[in-house]
Design a protein around this motif. Structure first.
Motif, short mmCIF file in Angstrom:
data_model
loop_
_atom_site.label_atom_id
_atom_site.label_comp_id
_atom_site.label_asym_id
_atom_site.label_seq_id
_atom_site.Cartn_x
_atom_site.Cartn_y
_atom_site.Cartn_z
N ALA A 209 -13.94 61.90 -4.05
CA ALA A 209 -13.97 62.18 -2.50
C ALA A 209 -14.64 63.69 -2.06
O ALA A 209 -15.26 63.79 -1.48
CB ALA A 209 -12.12 62.48 -1.84
N LEU A 210 -14.66 64.84 -2.53
CA LEU A 210 -15.11 65.57 -2.95
C LEU A 210 -16.89 65.47 -3.15
O LEU A 210 -17.53 65.48 -2.61
CB LEU A 210 -14.73 67.48 -3.80
N ALA A 211 -17.29 65.13 -4.17
CA ALA A 211 -18.37 64.44 -4.65
C ALA A 211 -18.79 63.11 -3.51
O ALA A 211 -20.46 63.89 -3.24
CB ALA A 211 -18.36 63.39 -5.92
N ASP A 212 -18.60 62.47 -2.82
CA ASP A 212 -18.72 61.97 -1.63
C ASP A 212 -19.20 62.25 -0.28
O ASP A 212 -20.39 62.14 0.22
CB ASP A 212 -17.27 60.71 -1.59
N ARG A 213 -18.35 63.34 -0.32
CA ARG A 213 -18.36 64.46 0.74
C ARG A 213 -19.35 65.18 0.48
O ARG A 213 -21.08 65.42 1.44
CB ARG A 213 -17.34 65.27 1.49
N ALA A 214 -20.18 65.77 -0.83
CA ALA A 214 -21.21 66.26 -1.01
C ALA A 214 -22.20 65.52 -0.65
O ALA A 214 -23.41 66.06 -0.23
CB ALA A 214 -20.69 67.49 -1.92
N THR B 162 -23.23 65.16 2.84
CA THR B 162 -24.18 65.98 3.34
C THR B 162 -25.13 66.72 3.52
O THR B 162 -25.78 66.84 4.10
CB THR B 162 -22.46 67.17 2.83
N ASP B 163 -25.80 66.71 1.87
CA ASP B 163 -26.78 66.39 2.05
C ASP B 163 -27.81 66.37 1.75
O ASP B 163 -29.08 66.03 2.96
CB ASP B 163 -26.73 66.18 0.05
N TYR C 236 -32.28 64.37 5.56
CA TYR C 236 -32.42 63.96 6.93
C TYR C 236 -33.24 64.17 7.65
O TYR C 236 -33.89 64.28 8.46
CB TYR C 236 -31.44 62.34 7.09
N LEU C 237 -32.42 65.59 8.47
CA LEU C 237 -32.60 66.51 9.81
C LEU C 237 -34.07 66.72 9.03
O LEU C 237 -34.94 67.44 10.06
CB LEU C 237 -32.28 66.89 10.29
N GLY D 235 -27.35 55.11 -3.85
CA GLY D 235 -26.32 56.41 -3.32
C GLY D 235 -26.31 55.92 -1.73
O GLY D 235 -26.29 54.89 -1.49
N TRP D 236 -25.50 57.03 -1.27
CA TRP D 236 -25.35 56.89 0.65
C TRP D 236 -26.20 56.92 1.18
O TRP D 236 -27.75 57.45 0.63
CB TRP D 236 -24.72 57.83 0.52
#
Length: 159
Positions: free
Chosen positions: A12-17, A20-21, A26-27, A129-130
């Motif tokens: 879960a922490l790796a997914d969130r990181a 977020t990255d 993207y921005l 990846g995401w």
């Protein structure tokens, strides 16, 4: 805490990181301004839906064309994202954050256009990846001179 629970929390922490990255990259990519196949593939699913103030598009090709036209209205930009809240549910996730976008108009006037709002994203885990499957930018306020849309630029739904 057992090993399975630790592995679940670590995932879960790796997914969130990773999410977020992805959103930060993207921005930043909007300010770099290289909008090509590699760019759209790096951030979006094939069937992405993106709702923006100047129109809603579906699919990578439509999104790429729309972003190219829209970003050509600006000489330079700075996009800032903050307060990102990520919720992961298996291979799907949501990410909501605030966005402040500053634009220098490309019309030679030196005019500035600033917008602020919230972005809601739906993401999916892919083999690469995401990726963003859907996004909606809701502008809350603006300041300055909005860009003049060129003839033929239709802010409408593209199937």
């Amino acid at each position: 805490m057992d090993i399975e629970e630790m592995q679940r929390q670590l995932r879960a922490l790796a997914d969130r990181a990773e999410i977020t990255d992805l959103m930060g990259r993207y921005l930043r990519s909007l300010d770099v301004g290289v909008f090509d196949e590699e760019w759209v593939d790096a951030f979006h699913t094939e069937d992405v839906t993106a709702e923006m103030p100047i129109g809603t598009v579906r699919g990578r090709d439509a999104l790429l064309a729309h972003v190219r036209r829209a970003m050509a209205l600006f000489e330079r930009t700075v996009h800032l994202g903050t307060d990102l809240v990520v919720e992961v549910d298996g291979d799907r996730a949501t990410a909501r954050g605030a966005q402040l976008s500053t634009h220098v108009l490309a019309d030679g006037s030196g005019g500035l256009f600033v917008s602020a709002g919230h972005v809601d994203n739906e993401l999916v885990r892919t083999a690469d990846g995401w990726r963003i499957a859907a996004s909606a930018l809701r502008v809350v306020w603006t300041r300055g001179t909005p860009p003049r849309l060129p003839d033929g630029f239709v802010p409408a739904l593209t199937a």
